[in-house]
Design a protein around this motif. Structure first.
Motif, PDB file in Angstrom:
ATOM      1  N   ASN A 315       0.808  -1.223   0.000  1.00  0.00           N
ATOM      2  CA  ASN A 315       0.000   0.000   0.000  1.00  0.00           C
ATOM      3  C   ASN A 315       0.842   1.274   0.000  1.00  0.00           C
ATOM      4  OD1 ASN A 315      -2.417  -1.511   0.155  1.00  0.00           O
ATOM      5  ND2 ASN A 315      -2.184  -1.719   2.371  1.00  0.00           N
ATOM      6  N   THR A 316       2.165   1.117  -0.056  1.00  0.00           N
ATOM      7  CA  THR A 316       3.049   2.290  -0.047  1.00  0.00           C
ATOM      8  C   THR A 316       2.823   3.118  -1.307  1.00  0.00           C
ATOM      9  OG1 THR A 316       4.689   0.973   1.138  1.00  0.00           O
ATOM     10  CG2 THR A 316       5.432   3.058   0.205  1.00  0.00           C
ATOM     11  N   SER A 317       2.711   4.422  -1.133  1.00  0.00           N
ATOM     12  CA  SER A 317       2.451   5.309  -2.268  1.00  0.00           C
ATOM     13  C   SER A 317       3.637   5.305  -3.226  1.00  0.00           C
ATOM     14  CB  SER A 317       2.204   6.739  -1.780  1.00  0.00           C
ATOM     15  OG  SER A 317       3.394   7.280  -1.202  1.00  0.00           O
ATOM     16  N   PRO A 318       3.402   5.601  -4.522  1.00  0.00           N
ATOM     17  CA  PRO A 318       4.505   5.672  -5.487  1.00  0.00           C
ATOM     18  C   PRO A 318       5.590   6.652  -5.052  1.00  0.00           C
ATOM     19  CG  PRO A 318       2.408   5.630  -6.641  1.00  0.00           C
ATOM     20  CD  PRO A 318       2.085   5.767  -5.193  1.00  0.00           C
ATOM     21  N   PHE A 319       5.177   7.797  -4.472  1.00  0.00           N
ATOM     22  CA  PHE A 319       6.155   8.796  -4.040  1.00  0.00           C
ATOM     23  C   PHE A 319       7.079   8.235  -2.970  1.00  0.00           C
ATOM     24  CE2 PHE A 319       7.229  11.854  -0.689  1.00  0.00           C
ATOM     25  CZ  PHE A 319       8.082  12.707  -1.389  1.00  0.00           C
ATOM     26  N   LEU A 320       6.494   7.613  -1.946  1.00  0.00           N
ATOM     27  CA  LEU A 320       7.300   7.078  -0.848  1.00  0.00           C
ATOM     28  C   LEU A 320       8.127   5.884  -1.311  1.00  0.00           C
ATOM     29  CD1 LEU A 320       8.074   7.280   2.079  1.00  0.00           C
ATOM     30  CD2 LEU A 320       6.017   5.992   2.703  1.00  0.00           C
ATOM     31  N   SER A 321       7.565   5.063  -2.192  1.00  0.00           N
ATOM     32  CA  SER A 321       8.308   3.918  -2.730  1.00  0.00           C
ATOM     33  C   SER A 321       9.554   4.384  -3.468  1.00  0.00           C
ATOM     34  CB  SER A 321       7.423   3.105  -3.675  1.00  0.00           C
ATOM     35  OG  SER A 321       6.287   2.618  -3.016  1.00  0.00           O
ATOM     36  N   GLN A 322       9.389   5.397  -4.323  1.00  0.00           N
ATOM     37  CA  GLN A 322      10.526   5.893  -5.098  1.00  0.00           C
ATOM     38  C   GLN A 322      11.556   6.574  -4.210  1.00  0.00           C
ATOM     39  OE1 GLN A 322      10.622   5.201  -8.503  1.00  0.00           O
ATOM     40  NE2 GLN A 322      12.771   5.690  -8.112  1.00  0.00           N
ATOM     41  N   LEU A 323      11.076   7.277  -3.181  1.00  0.00           N
ATOM     42  CA  LEU A 323      12.002   7.938  -2.259  1.00  0.00           C
ATOM     43  C   LEU A 323      12.892   6.904  -1.564  1.00  0.00           C
ATOM     44  CD1 LEU A 323      11.171  10.823   0.172  1.00  0.00           C
ATOM     45  CD2 LEU A 323      12.432   8.854   0.998  1.00  0.00           C
ATOM     46  N   LEU A 324      12.292   5.829  -1.081  1.00  0.00           N
ATOM     47  CA  LEU A 324      13.069   4.791  -0.397  1.00  0.00           C
ATOM     48  C   LEU A 324      14.040   4.103  -1.349  1.00  0.00           C
ATOM     49  CD1 LEU A 324      10.243   3.196   1.791  1.00  0.00           C
ATOM     50  CD2 LEU A 324      12.226   4.463   2.630  1.00  0.00           C
ATOM     51  N   ALA A 325      13.557   3.773  -2.566  1.00  0.00           N
ATOM     52  CA  ALA A 325      14.424   3.097  -3.526  1.00  0.00           C
ATOM     53  C   ALA A 325      15.607   3.978  -3.905  1.00  0.00           C
ATOM     54  CB  ALA A 325      13.622   2.727  -4.771  1.00  0.00           C
ATOM     55  N   ASP A 326      15.362   5.280  -4.119  1.00  0.00           N
ATOM     56  CA  ASP A 326      16.440   6.201  -4.504  1.00  0.00           C
ATOM     57  C   ASP A 326      17.453   6.357  -3.373  1.00  0.00           C
ATOM     58  OD1 ASP A 326      15.244   6.550  -6.953  1.00  0.00           O
ATOM     59  OD2 ASP A 326      14.308   8.462  -6.444  1.00  0.00           O
ATOM     60  N   GLN A 327      16.959   6.551  -2.156  1.00  0.00           N
ATOM     61  CA  GLN A 327      17.861   6.790  -1.030  1.00  0.00           C
ATOM     62  C   GLN A 327      18.679   5.545  -0.676  1.00  0.00           C
ATOM     63  OE1 GLN A 327      18.573   9.600   0.491  1.00  0.00           O
ATOM     64  NE2 GLN A 327      17.109  10.832  -0.655  1.00  0.00           N
ATOM     65  N   LEU A 328      18.100   4.378  -0.900  1.00  0.00           N
ATOM     66  CA  LEU A 328      18.806   3.137  -0.572  1.00  0.00           C
ATOM     67  C   LEU A 328      19.614   2.601  -1.745  1.00  0.00           C
ATOM     68  CD1 LEU A 328      15.959   1.457   1.475  1.00  0.00           C
ATOM     69  CD2 LEU A 328      18.170   2.203   2.377  1.00  0.00           C
ATOM     70  N   GLY A 329      19.397   3.162  -2.924  1.00  0.00           N
ATOM     71  CA  GLY A 329      20.186   2.755  -4.084  1.00  0.00           C
ATOM     72  C   GLY A 329      19.851   1.376  -4.609  1.00  0.00           C
ATOM     73  N   VAL A 330      18.563   1.022  -4.633  1.00  0.00           N
ATOM     74  CA  VAL A 330      18.141  -0.266  -5.175  1.00  0.00           C
ATOM     75  C   VAL A 330      17.378  -0.034  -6.474  1.00  0.00           C
ATOM     76  CG1 VAL A 330      18.050  -1.406  -2.934  1.00  0.00           C
ATOM     77  CG2 VAL A 330      16.008  -0.279  -3.811  1.00  0.00           C
ATOM     78  N   ASN A 331      17.458  -1.015  -7.389  1.00  0.00           N
ATOM     79  CA  ASN A 331      16.735  -0.896  -8.651  1.00  0.00           C
ATOM     80  C   ASN A 331      15.374  -1.572  -8.548  1.00  0.00           C
ATOM     81  OD1 ASN A 331      17.091  -3.745  -9.153  1.00  0.00           O
ATOM     82  ND2 ASN A 331      19.191  -3.304  -9.808  1.00  0.00           N
ATOM     83  N   ASP A 332      14.598  -1.483  -9.635  1.00  0.00           N
ATOM     84  CA  ASP A 332      13.227  -2.008  -9.609  1.00  0.00           C
ATOM     85  C   ASP A 332      13.182  -3.502  -9.321  1.00  0.00           C
ATOM     86  OD1 ASP A 332      12.292   0.499 -10.139  1.00  0.00           O
ATOM     87  OD2 ASP A 332      12.029   0.187 -12.297  1.00  0.00           O
ATOM     88  N   GLU A 333      14.162  -4.266  -9.855  1.00  0.00           N
ATOM     89  CA  GLU A 333      14.163  -5.711  -9.639  1.00  0.00           C
ATOM     90  C   GLU A 333      14.427  -6.085  -8.188  1.00  0.00           C
ATOM     91  OE1 GLU A 333      16.939  -7.485 -12.269  1.00  0.00           O
ATOM     92  OE2 GLU A 333      15.667  -7.276 -14.043  1.00  0.00           O
ATOM     93  N   GLU A 334      14.996  -5.168  -7.431  1.00  0.00           N
ATOM     94  CA  GLU A 334      15.334  -5.444  -6.033  1.00  0.00           C
ATOM     95  C   GLU A 334      14.246  -4.985  -5.067  1.00  0.00           C
ATOM     96  OE1 GLU A 334      20.202  -5.069  -6.391  1.00  0.00           O
ATOM     97  OE2 GLU A 334      18.985  -3.270  -6.187  1.00  0.00           O
ATOM     98  N   VAL A 335      13.144  -4.463  -5.593  1.00  0.00           N
ATOM     99  CA  VAL A 335      12.029  -4.000  -4.763  1.00  0.00           C
ATOM    100  C   VAL A 335      10.930  -5.062  -4.761  1.00  0.00           C
ATOM    101  CG1 VAL A 335      10.253  -2.239  -4.442  1.00  0.00           C
ATOM    102  CG2 VAL A 335      12.540  -1.577  -5.225  1.00  0.00           C
ATOM    103  N   TYR A 336      10.484  -5.441  -3.568  1.00  0.00           N
ATOM    104  CA  TYR A 336       9.444  -6.451  -3.391  1.00  0.00           C
ATOM    105  C   TYR A 336       8.267  -5.804  -2.662  1.00  0.00           C
ATOM    106  CZ  TYR A 336      12.881  -9.991  -4.718  1.00  0.00           C
ATOM    107  OH  TYR A 336      13.807 -10.732  -5.410  1.00  0.00           O
ATOM    108  N   ARG A 337       7.152  -5.632  -3.366  1.00  0.00           N
ATOM    109  CA  ARG A 337       5.941  -5.043  -2.771  1.00  0.00           C
ATOM    110  C   ARG A 337       5.044  -6.180  -2.304  1.00  0.00           C
ATOM    111  NH1 ARG A 337       5.362   0.383  -4.208  1.00  0.00           N
ATOM    112  NH2 ARG A 337       3.125   0.250  -3.760  1.00  0.00           N
ATOM    113  N   LEU A 338       4.779  -6.215  -0.995  1.00  0.00           N
ATOM    114  CA  LEU A 338       4.112  -7.371  -0.394  1.00  0.00           C
ATOM    115  C   LEU A 338       3.021  -6.929   0.571  1.00  0.00           C
ATOM    116  CD1 LEU A 338       7.432  -9.190   0.531  1.00  0.00           C
ATOM    117  CD2 LEU A 338       5.935  -9.833  -1.370  1.00  0.00           C
TER     118      LEU A 338
END
Length: 436
Positions: A315-338
């Motif tokens: 349920n994480t918003s796109p904005f917050l999801s992208q913020l976390l991914a950018d700050q942590l330096g992970v790509n789309d394949e490394e993100v697991y939405r559960l």
């Protein structure tokens, strides 16, 4: 005098004809290059894909663990336990095996595995399978494990499902036990994005200043020194006398009290997330002189290893999801939405629920008959038994106390024994330690 006896088979005319025919047939079927080169093989080259990939094969193994959680013939709490084991296994797989592949890629060591796949090909295949498996696992917990537990009066509750009295009691628990150990960390020009420790559960919070209208990001770490499942008051049904076990997750308890952490601010969004880091150990063991120092440095490096997986509440918003991914330096394949709850190892905590009818029957180990061939009230002479024969013990089926512990106790009491030495392999924190 040694004699050498030679035996020869004599063929009659019909037999000679049959033999000549068979030899001619064999020569006709044998490839020309093999006849000219006796050392040439008669077999086709082995296929390049004859080996299973080690990493993908491991994921198939963990799939079988998930299938045990899905096996409705097993006791309910054992199914929950297998779901937790699956999650724990996958964590270690990412921390070590996936991390090792990434390290090889980063260092330029792109040697194909025995299966013929390059590290990049392995990573892509792992990502596809791991996403499918983890998604299946998380949804099965939410759609089957938790509802099936609820049928057995073991309930994971939302804050809104609690009565006023239950909320008041848990609020008091929050103020006394939880609030003092929380440290919200805000991100602004003066405060960079905080370090997120590996496998810790966290809340990503967006707060808004009502005066300025500006939004800010903050991180709240879920304390790991408190139970993740907070027990609700006694939920026994007075009418039926059925005992009920109700729990609220620690993250939901904290979310319900975020206003006390950010007074005067408007809570816009609060979602759980979790980071897995590279914790693969790479130590040159041949250099024994500096092994201890090398291990200390490597363990310190592990703590700050690069992120290799980001788990987010779906349920994480796109904005917050992208913020976390950018700050942590992970790509789309490394993100697991559960679906929540993230980190299904929380199900291990249900093992304390007093419902033996929902667990495997307690197993009682027996004394190996080669140690004690007859029943006796006296302690068995272990040394006399092993002088007679080798004894193979299989734990937990053979009793540990009447075999290994009895052996150590007898050795310790023997005045001829000068030292007892034991090799320990991956012991738990409560294992007995025998010093040399």
């Amino acid at each position: 005098m040694n004699k050498v006896v030679y035996m020869a088979q004599i063929f009659n005319a019909p037999s000679k004809a049959i033999l000549k025919s068979q030899i001619a047939e064999h020569i006709a079927e044998t490839p020309k290059d093999t006849r000219e080169n006796p050392n040439a093989t008669l077999y086709e080259p082995l296929p390049k894909d004859r080996f299973f990939d080690r990493e993908l094969s491991w994921l198939k193994f963990n799939k079988r663990v998930l299938e045990l959680a899905q096996d409705e013939t097993l006791p309910m709490l054992e199914r929950a336990n297998f779901a937790a084991i699956f999650a724990s296994n996958l964590d270690e797989f990412f921390m070590v095996r996936v991390a090792g592949l990434k390290r090889r890629i980063d260092t330029g060591i792109a040697v194909p595995s025995a299966s013929g796949l390059s590290p990049r090909q392995q990573l892509r295949a792992i990502s596809d399978q791991a996403h499918r498996l983890q998604d299946e696992h998380a949804h099965y917990i939410v759609e089957h494990i938790l509802p099936d537990l609820a049928k057995e009066n073991i309930v994971l509750l939302k804050w809104s499902q609690l009565t006023i009295n239950e909320q008041e009691r848990l609020s008091k628990f929050f103020r006394r036990q939880v609030f003092p150990v929380l440290t919200p960390l805000a991100v602004d020009p003066a405060h960079p994005f905080p370090y997120i420790s590996g496998n810790s559960l966290n809340l990503a919070v967006i707060v808004e200043n009502p005066n300025s209208g500006k939004s800010h990001f903050a991180r709240v770490k879920i304390p790991d020194n408190l139970p993740r499942l907070v027990a609700v008051d006694d939920m026994t049904d007075d009418d039926t006398n059925d005992v009920r076990y109700g729990f609220v997750t620690m993250e939901n308890l904290i979310i319900a009290h975020l206003e006390s952490l950010f007074p005067g601010m408007i809570i816009k969004e609060a979602r759980s997330f979790r980071v897995t880091r590279n914790e693969d150990i790479d130590v040159e063991e041949d250099d024994a002189e500096n092994l201890l120092n090398a291990m200390e440095k490597e363990l310190l490096r592990r703590r700050f290893g690069p992120p290799i997986r980001l788990e987010l509440s779906e349920n994480t918003s796109p904005f917050l999801s992208q913020l976390l991914a950018d700050q942590l330096g992970v790509n789309d394949e490394e993100v697991y939405r559960l679906p929540t709850p993230l980190d299904a190892t929380v199900l291990f905590e249900l093992g304390s629920v007093d419902r033996p009818d929902l667990k495997y029957p307690k197993f009682i180990p027996t004394t190996n008959r080669q140690i004690a061939e007859v029943e006796s009230s006296r302690a068995q002479d272990i040394f006399a038994a092993i002088r007679e024969r080798d004894i193979l013990l299989h734990h937990p089926y053979d009793s540990f106390s009447t075999s290994v512990q009895a052996f150590l106790a007898q050795a310790a009491a023997d005045p001829k024994v000068l030292a007892i030495k034991q090799t320990l392999y991956r012991t738990s924190s409560n294992s007995p330690i025998v010093d040399a």
